[in-house]
Design a protein around this motif. Structure first.
Motif, PDB file in Angstrom:
ATOM      1  N   ILE A   1       0.855  -1.192   0.000  1.00  0.00           N
ATOM      2  CA  ILE A   1       0.000   0.000   0.000  1.00  0.00           C
ATOM      3  C   ILE A   1       0.891   1.242   0.000  1.00  0.00           C
ATOM      4  O   ILE A   1       1.804   1.356   0.822  1.00  0.00           O
ATOM      5  N   ALA A   2       0.607   2.174  -0.912  1.00  0.00           N
ATOM      6  CA  ALA A   2       1.378   3.431  -0.973  1.00  0.00           C
ATOM      7  C   ALA A   2       0.835   4.428   0.043  1.00  0.00           C
ATOM      8  O   ALA A   2      -0.373   4.573   0.188  1.00  0.00           O
ATOM      9  N   ASP A   3       1.740   5.079   0.765  1.00  0.00           N
ATOM     10  CA  ASP A   3       1.320   6.186   1.636  1.00  0.00           C
ATOM     11  C   ASP A   3       2.102   7.448   1.247  1.00  0.00           C
ATOM     12  O   ASP A   3       1.561   8.325   0.570  1.00  0.00           O
ATOM     13  N   GLU A   4       3.386   7.501   1.605  1.00  0.00           N
ATOM     14  CA  GLU A   4       4.176   8.697   1.267  1.00  0.00           C
ATOM     15  C   GLU A   4       4.292   8.888  -0.248  1.00  0.00           C
ATOM     16  O   GLU A   4       4.566  10.006  -0.706  1.00  0.00           O
ATOM     17  N   ALA A   5       4.082   7.831  -1.030  1.00  0.00           N
ATOM     18  CA  ALA A   5       4.190   7.951  -2.493  1.00  0.00           C
ATOM     19  C   ALA A   5       2.917   8.507  -3.129  1.00  0.00           C
ATOM     20  O   ALA A   5       2.875   8.738  -4.342  1.00  0.00           O
ATOM     21  N   VAL A   6       1.872   8.711  -2.328  1.00  0.00           N
ATOM     22  CA  VAL A   6       0.629   9.229  -2.898  1.00  0.00           C
ATOM     23  C   VAL A   6       0.080  10.324  -1.991  1.00  0.00           C
ATOM     24  O   VAL A   6      -0.325  10.073  -0.865  1.00  0.00           O
ATOM     25  N   LEU A   7       0.114  11.541  -2.516  1.00  0.00           N
ATOM     26  CA  LEU A   7      -0.435  12.674  -1.757  1.00  0.00           C
ATOM     27  C   LEU A   7      -1.772  13.124  -2.341  1.00  0.00           C
ATOM     28  O   LEU A   7      -2.684  13.478  -1.613  1.00  0.00           O
ATOM     29  N   HIS A   8      -1.852  13.092  -3.669  1.00  0.00           N
ATOM     30  CA  HIS A   8      -2.982  13.709  -4.353  1.00  0.00           C
ATOM     31  C   HIS A   8      -3.535  12.754  -5.407  1.00  0.00           C
ATOM     32  O   HIS A   8      -2.836  11.835  -5.841  1.00  0.00           O
ATOM     33  N   PRO A   9      -4.775  13.007  -5.853  1.00  0.00           N
ATOM     34  CA  PRO A   9      -5.381  12.106  -6.846  1.00  0.00           C
ATOM     35  C   PRO A   9      -4.485  11.883  -8.065  1.00  0.00           C
ATOM     36  O   PRO A   9      -4.381  10.754  -8.561  1.00  0.00           O
ATOM     37  N   GLY A  10      -3.799  12.929  -8.519  1.00  0.00           N
ATOM     38  CA  GLY A  10      -2.972  12.820  -9.721  1.00  0.00           C
ATOM     39  C   GLY A  10      -1.745  11.929  -9.552  1.00  0.00           C
ATOM     40  O   GLY A  10      -1.102  11.562 -10.540  1.00  0.00           O
ATOM     41  N   ASP A  11      -1.415  11.584  -8.305  1.00  0.00           N
ATOM     42  CA  ASP A  11      -0.251  10.718  -8.070  1.00  0.00           C
ATOM     43  C   ASP A  11      -0.562   9.246  -8.339  1.00  0.00           C
ATOM     44  O   ASP A  11       0.361   8.426  -8.400  1.00  0.00           O
ATOM     45  N   ILE A  12      -1.842   8.902  -8.416  1.00  0.00           N
ATOM     46  CA  ILE A  12      -2.209   7.480  -8.377  1.00  0.00           C
ATOM     47  C   ILE A  12      -1.809   6.694  -9.629  1.00  0.00           C
ATOM     48  O   ILE A  12      -1.234   5.612  -9.510  1.00  0.00           O
ATOM     49  N   PRO A  13      -2.081   7.200 -10.849  1.00  0.00           N
ATOM     50  CA  PRO A  13      -1.815   6.352 -12.028  1.00  0.00           C
ATOM     51  C   PRO A  13      -0.382   5.825 -12.103  1.00  0.00           C
ATOM     52  O   PRO A  13      -0.167   4.666 -12.489  1.00  0.00           O
ATOM     53  N   LYS A  14       0.609   6.613 -11.695  1.00  0.00           N
ATOM     54  CA  LYS A  14       1.996   6.152 -11.834  1.00  0.00           C
ATOM     55  C   LYS A  14       2.351   5.045 -10.837  1.00  0.00           C
ATOM     56  O   LYS A  14       3.415   4.442 -10.934  1.00  0.00           O
ATOM     57  N   LEU A  15       1.463   4.782  -9.883  1.00  0.00           N
ATOM     58  CA  LEU A  15       1.743   3.743  -8.878  1.00  0.00           C
ATOM     59  C   LEU A  15       1.370   2.346  -9.347  1.00  0.00           C
ATOM     60  O   LEU A  15       1.722   1.357  -8.700  1.00  0.00           O
ATOM     61  N   ILE A  16       0.634   2.277 -10.464  1.00  0.00           N
ATOM     62  CA  ILE A  16       0.205   0.960 -10.952  1.00  0.00           C
ATOM     63  C   ILE A  16       1.438   0.121 -11.280  1.00  0.00           C
ATOM     64  O   ILE A  16       2.356   0.576 -11.957  1.00  0.00           O
ATOM     65  N   GLY A  17       1.444  -1.102 -10.763  1.00  0.00           N
ATOM     66  CA  GLY A  17       2.591  -1.984 -10.976  1.00  0.00           C
ATOM     67  C   GLY A  17       3.613  -1.909  -9.858  1.00  0.00           C
ATOM     68  O   GLY A  17       4.476  -2.768  -9.737  1.00  0.00           O
ATOM     69  N   ALA A  18       3.521  -0.852  -9.038  1.00  0.00           N
ATOM     70  CA  ALA A  18       4.435  -0.717  -7.905  1.00  0.00           C
ATOM     71  C   ALA A  18       3.727  -0.967  -6.577  1.00  0.00           C
ATOM     72  O   ALA A  18       4.354  -1.380  -5.604  1.00  0.00           O
ATOM     73  N   PHE A  19       2.432  -0.694  -6.555  1.00  0.00           N
ATOM     74  CA  PHE A  19       1.630  -0.862  -5.337  1.00  0.00           C
ATOM     75  C   PHE A  19       0.281  -1.479  -5.699  1.00  0.00           C
ATOM     76  O   PHE A  19      -0.180  -1.390  -6.828  1.00  0.00           O
ATOM     77  N   ASP A  20      -0.367  -2.071  -4.682  1.00  0.00           N
ATOM     78  CA  ASP A  20      -1.690  -2.655  -4.864  1.00  0.00           C
ATOM     79  C   ASP A  20      -2.802  -1.726  -4.390  1.00  0.00           C
ATOM     80  O   ASP A  20      -3.969  -1.960  -4.693  1.00  0.00           O
ATOM     81  N   GLY A  21      -2.419  -0.716  -3.595  1.00  0.00           N
ATOM     82  CA  GLY A  21      -3.443   0.170  -3.054  1.00  0.00           C
ATOM     83  C   GLY A  21      -2.848   1.471  -2.569  1.00  0.00           C
ATOM     84  O   GLY A  21      -1.629   1.662  -2.600  1.00  0.00           O
ATOM     85  N   VAL A  22      -3.733   2.360  -2.121  1.00  0.00           N
ATOM     86  CA  VAL A  22      -3.291   3.689  -1.665  1.00  0.00           C
ATOM     87  C   VAL A  22      -3.888   4.010  -0.301  1.00  0.00           C
ATOM     88  O   VAL A  22      -5.028   3.652  -0.010  1.00  0.00           O
ATOM     89  N   ASN A  23      -3.082   4.678   0.509  1.00  0.00           N
ATOM     90  CA  ASN A  23      -3.544   5.177   1.802  1.00  0.00           C
ATOM     91  C   ASN A  23      -3.877   6.652   1.651  1.00  0.00           C
ATOM     92  O   ASN A  23      -2.995   7.487   1.439  1.00  0.00           O
ATOM     93  N   VAL A  24      -5.162   6.958   1.733  1.00  0.00           N
ATOM     94  CA  VAL A  24      -5.658   8.326   1.539  1.00  0.00           C
ATOM     95  C   VAL A  24      -5.760   9.000   2.911  1.00  0.00           C
ATOM     96  O   VAL A  24      -6.319   8.428   3.844  1.00  0.00           O
ATOM     97  N   LYS A  25      -5.200  10.208   3.008  1.00  0.00           N
ATOM     98  CA  LYS A  25      -5.306  10.969   4.255  1.00  0.00           C
ATOM     99  C   LYS A  25      -5.759  12.385   3.946  1.00  0.00           C
ATOM    100  O   LYS A  25      -5.213  13.030   3.035  1.00  0.00           O
TER     101      LYS A  25
END
Ligand code: MG
Length: 376
Positions: free
Chosen positions: A267-291
């Protein structure tokens, strides 16, 4: 005076002007009319005292300062809170200054044009996501109180779908860790911070005290991809459900390598801050931690969750150490997500409000208008 349009039922009987004014604005077929009284903004930095000193790979301390914002208009006050994140070079003073910089905009604007107003706040304020979150939460609390609906209903969610929340066990000595596990008896899933040299000892002392499922957060602690894979696959043998942010946020290529070899969801946390960060995480993470404190509030968190879901990723709602204002705000979106880590208010000794509660680990959303907060 506000312009009030009587509902169709009310038009059947002749009404006095006084009767007409008794009709709730929310009942108007044309939607609520802008209210006339000016809005007031109050800000306060609140020092939250921790029940236990909090240690991660980033910091250790026994208090946290968060920014509280109150938006008052027409006799209703909406409460908001933002917890500045040191990782992103934020502090409470900066959040306060950010809110002050848009004070005139907020007091002069129509709160019913919430989405447009927040877009303007985002345009004017660079960074300062905790300050933006405090504004967003206060406005939505006010709007939903005015409409007479809980925030979850404003988003069309079913509170029965709210997930269990994990309870975090901070890194500590073996004896204190055992004590913390005992204090977490009511929570069916625990969250553990790893990423330090003492990971094996930490997990061993928790496993000596409980066999509950664990969710693990490395907070970017492993900087070598082979070490990360070895640690993750070791954790997979210890009853761990997933690992959050194994490597530093910028090491996305290494994370793709790790992801291919991982036996656990990542699950990505520090790698995802904003909605626009999500697409580049495909293949590196299975999910996102939204805060809310990372993205700037409830509306942006909703967007982030929907984008992640549309890309087939798992979703999680997390929080910083904060009071029931911010944690309850996040909890209202929790029926949307797979996992919740919303225990920030449970780790402090001087919560000024009560809001979301936890029963057998499951989040129970207040069934009151707005966030549903009550002063303690
Ligand atoms: Mg995390």
């Amino acid at each position: 005076m506000p312009k009030v349009i009587p509902s169709p039922a009310a038009r059947i009987a002749p009404m006095t002007r006084r009767d007409a004014l008794k009709i709730p604005l929310a009942a108007s077929a044309a939607g609520p009319a802008p209210a006339a009284s000016p809005a007031r903004i109050a800000t306060e930095i609140v020092r939250l005292k921790l029940l236990h000193p909090w240690t991660t790979v980033m910091s250790s301390s026994d208090f946290r300062d968060t920014l509280h914002v109150r938006y008052s208009k027409d006799g209703i006050t909406g409460h908001g809170e933002g917890a500045p994140i040191v990782r992103y070079k934020e502090d409470a003073q900066g959040a306060l200054q950010a809110v002050n910089s848009v004070r005139d905009l907020l007091t002069a604007s129509d709160p019913w044009k919430f989405s447009k107003l927040m877009a303007e706040v985002f345009r004017r304020v660079e960074g300062q996501w905790a300050g933006k979150a405090a504004i967003d939460i206060a406005l939505l609390d006010w709007i939903c109180q005015k409409l007479g609906v809980p925030v979850y209903r404003y988003f069309g969610l079913d509170p029965k779908d709210a997930p269990v929340t994990t309870f975090s066990i901070g890194i500590d000595t073996a004896d204190v860790t055992k004590q913390k596990v005992r204090e977490a008896a009511a929570y069916p899933v625990l969250k553990v911070k790893v990423g330090l040299d003492v990971d094996e000892t930490t997990i061993a002392s928790i496993r000596a005290a409980t066999d509950k499922p664990l969710r693990v957060d490395a907070n970017e602690g492993w900087t070598d991809k082979e070490v990360a894979v070895r640690k993750i696959n070791w954790l997979a043998t210890k009853g761990v459900e997933f690992v959050e942010q194994p490597m530093p946020a910028h090491m996305l290529e290494e994370m793709r390598w790790v992801h291919q070899r991982s036996h656990l969801p990542l699950i990505a946390d520090e790698a995802v801050l904003h909605p626009g960060d999500i697409p580049k995480l495909i293949g590196a993470f299975d999910g996102v931690n939204v805060k809310l404190d990372k993205c700037g509030g409830i509306l942006e968190a909703y967007r982030e969750i929907q984008i992640a879901k549309s890309l087939g990723m798992k979703t999680m709602l997390g929080c910083m150490i904060s009071s029931s204002v911010s944690v309850t705000a996040a909890a209202h979106l929790s029926p949307l997500v797979d996992y919740a880590d919303l225990d920030g208010n449970l780790l402090i000794a001087n919560d000024p409000f009560s809001g979301v509660t936890v029963k057998d680990g499951k989040l129970i959303l207040p069934d009151r208008p707005g966030l549903g907060l009550k002063p303690v």
